[in-house]
Design a protein around this motif. Structure first.
Motif, short mmCIF file in Angstrom:
data_model
loop_
_atom_site.label_atom_id
_atom_site.label_comp_id
_atom_site.label_asym_id
_atom_site.label_seq_id
_atom_site.Cartn_x
_atom_site.Cartn_y
_atom_site.Cartn_z
N MET A 1 30.60 61.95 30.54
CA MET A 1 31.10 61.05 31.57
C MET A 1 31.17 59.63 31.01
O MET A 1 30.23 59.15 30.41
N ARG A 2 32.30 59.00 31.21
CA ARG A 2 32.45 57.61 30.79
C ARG A 2 32.17 56.70 31.98
O ARG A 2 32.50 57.02 33.11
N TYR A 3 31.57 55.56 31.69
CA TYR A 3 31.34 54.57 32.74
C TYR A 3 32.66 53.92 33.11
O TYR A 3 33.54 53.76 32.28
N ARG A 4 32.75 53.51 34.40
CA ARG A 4 33.97 52.88 34.90
C ARG A 4 33.66 51.50 35.45
O ARG A 4 32.67 51.30 36.14
N LEU A 5 34.57 50.58 35.15
CA LEU A 5 34.54 49.22 35.68
C LEU A 5 35.90 48.96 36.31
O LEU A 5 36.93 49.06 35.64
N ASP A 6 35.91 48.67 37.61
CA ASP A 6 37.12 48.25 38.30
C ASP A 6 37.03 46.75 38.53
O ASP A 6 36.02 46.25 39.04
N VAL A 7 38.07 46.05 38.14
CA VAL A 7 38.13 44.59 38.24
C VAL A 7 39.18 44.23 39.28
O VAL A 7 40.33 44.62 39.16
N VAL A 8 38.77 43.49 40.31
CA VAL A 8 39.66 43.09 41.40
C VAL A 8 39.98 41.62 41.19
O VAL A 8 39.12 40.76 41.35
N SER A 9 41.24 41.35 40.84
CA SER A 9 41.63 40.00 40.44
C SER A 9 42.91 39.56 41.15
O SER A 9 43.80 40.39 41.38
N PRO A 10 43.02 38.26 41.45
CA PRO A 10 44.26 37.78 42.05
C PRO A 10 45.42 37.76 41.05
O PRO A 10 46.58 37.70 41.44
N GLY A 11 45.10 37.82 39.76
CA GLY A 11 46.16 37.80 38.77
C GLY A 11 45.64 37.99 37.36
O GLY A 11 44.44 37.97 37.10
N VAL A 12 46.58 38.16 36.46
CA VAL A 12 46.28 38.38 35.05
C VAL A 12 45.51 37.20 34.47
O VAL A 12 44.48 37.38 33.82
N VAL A 35 41.98 46.82 35.65
CA VAL A 35 42.16 45.56 36.38
C VAL A 35 43.17 45.81 37.48
O VAL A 35 44.30 46.23 37.22
N LEU A 36 42.75 45.57 38.72
CA LEU A 36 43.59 45.76 39.90
C LEU A 36 44.17 44.41 40.29
O LEU A 36 43.43 43.48 40.61
N ILE A 37 45.51 44.30 40.23
CA ILE A 37 46.18 43.03 40.53
C ILE A 37 47.32 43.26 41.51
O ILE A 37 47.84 44.36 41.61
N ASP A 38 47.70 42.19 42.19
CA ASP A 38 48.80 42.25 43.16
C ASP A 38 50.14 42.05 42.47
O ASP A 38 50.28 41.19 41.60
N VAL A 72 31.84 47.06 39.85
CA VAL A 72 33.03 46.43 40.40
C VAL A 72 32.89 44.94 40.14
O VAL A 72 31.85 44.35 40.46
N ALA A 73 33.91 44.35 39.56
CA ALA A 73 33.94 42.91 39.34
C ALA A 73 35.03 42.32 40.23
O ALA A 73 36.15 42.86 40.27
N VAL A 74 34.72 41.24 40.93
CA VAL A 74 35.63 40.69 41.93
C VAL A 74 35.71 39.17 41.78
O VAL A 74 34.69 38.50 41.64
N ALA A 75 36.92 38.66 41.87
CA ALA A 75 37.11 37.21 41.92
C ALA A 75 36.57 36.72 43.27
O ALA A 75 36.93 37.26 44.32
N SER A 76 35.71 35.71 43.24
CA SER A 76 35.11 35.22 44.48
C SER A 76 36.17 34.72 45.45
O SER A 76 35.99 34.81 46.67
N GLU A 77 37.29 34.25 44.94
CA GLU A 77 38.39 33.81 45.80
C GLU A 77 38.91 34.96 46.66
O GLU A 77 39.23 34.78 47.83
N LEU A 78 39.00 36.17 46.10
CA LEU A 78 39.46 37.32 46.88
C LEU A 78 38.41 37.77 47.88
O LEU A 78 38.75 38.22 48.97
N PHE A 79 37.14 37.64 47.52
CA PHE A 79 36.07 37.95 48.48
C PHE A 79 36.22 37.07 49.72
O PHE A 79 36.07 37.52 50.84
N ALA A 80 36.55 35.81 49.49
CA ALA A 80 36.65 34.85 50.59
C ALA A 80 37.91 35.02 51.43
O ALA A 80 37.92 34.67 52.62
N THR A 81 38.99 35.59 50.85
CA THR A 81 40.28 35.60 51.56
C THR A 81 40.78 36.97 51.98
O THR A 81 41.71 37.06 52.76
N ASN A 82 40.18 38.05 51.49
CA ASN A 82 40.68 39.39 51.79
C ASN A 82 39.57 40.18 52.49
O ASN A 82 38.55 40.51 51.89
N ALA A 83 39.80 40.52 53.75
CA ALA A 83 38.76 41.18 54.56
C ALA A 83 38.36 42.54 53.99
O ALA A 83 37.18 42.90 54.01
#
Length: 170
Positions: A1-12, A35-38, A72-83
């Protein structure tokens, strides 16, 4: 099993600037990093780092069906703006089974009691790949020096973290 890291970012650019070196080191350690981006963005800088990309909105829609990552790594800006992102981060912190890492200049005050400062010391390879990724975003900005470490806020887990690369920042 490989470890997984999902990154939630507003952009590249945000992912590369704040966490690019850490992402390279995780990939080199054998992690699957996505990396999950819009929207449609030039993902070449993320390809330089060796990470996969996916659409953030699609991932949020299918979150319950996705295999859960160890981190899971998240941009704090998305934490503040996306419910939905905010709810996911708070649930992960409450359950303590997924390491939650945040980056950005403004960490929400409500998380002060549940997240602490950590840093990741970048390998020489991480600094080199991050510099190339930054140059692909904006060559003028990339002329600066890449630091030896990246700083994050990280939630404490119930069981020991699989991520020995993040150490408390003092």
């Amino acid at each position: 099993m490989r470890y997984r890291l999902d990154v939630v970012s507003p952009g590249v650019a945000d992912a590369v600037t704040f966490a690019g070196g850490w992402l390279v080191d995780r990939v080199m350690a054998g992690w699957d990093v996505t990396v999950l981006i819009d929207g449609a963005q030039d993902v070449r800088p993320l390809e330089i780092l060796g990470v996969q990309t996916a659409d953030l909105q699609d991932a949020l829609e299918m979150w319950a069906d996705r295999p859960h990552p160890q981190t899971v790594a998240v941009a704090s800006e998305l934490f503040a703006t996306n419910a939905r992102i905010r709810e996911g981060v708070l649930n992960a912190l409450d359950h303590g089974l997924t390491e939650v890492t945040l980056w950005g200049e403004h960490c929400p005050a409500e998380l002060d009691s549940t997240v602490g400062w950590v840093r990741h010391h970048l390998s020489a390879a991480a600094r080199a790949f991050k510099a190339q990724a930054l140059a692909a975003i904006e060559p003028v900005v990339a002329n600066g020096t890449i630091g030896d470490a990246e700083i994050f806020r990280c939630g404490m887990m119930i069981r020991p973290s699989v991520a020995a690369d993040l150490i408390p920042a003092s």
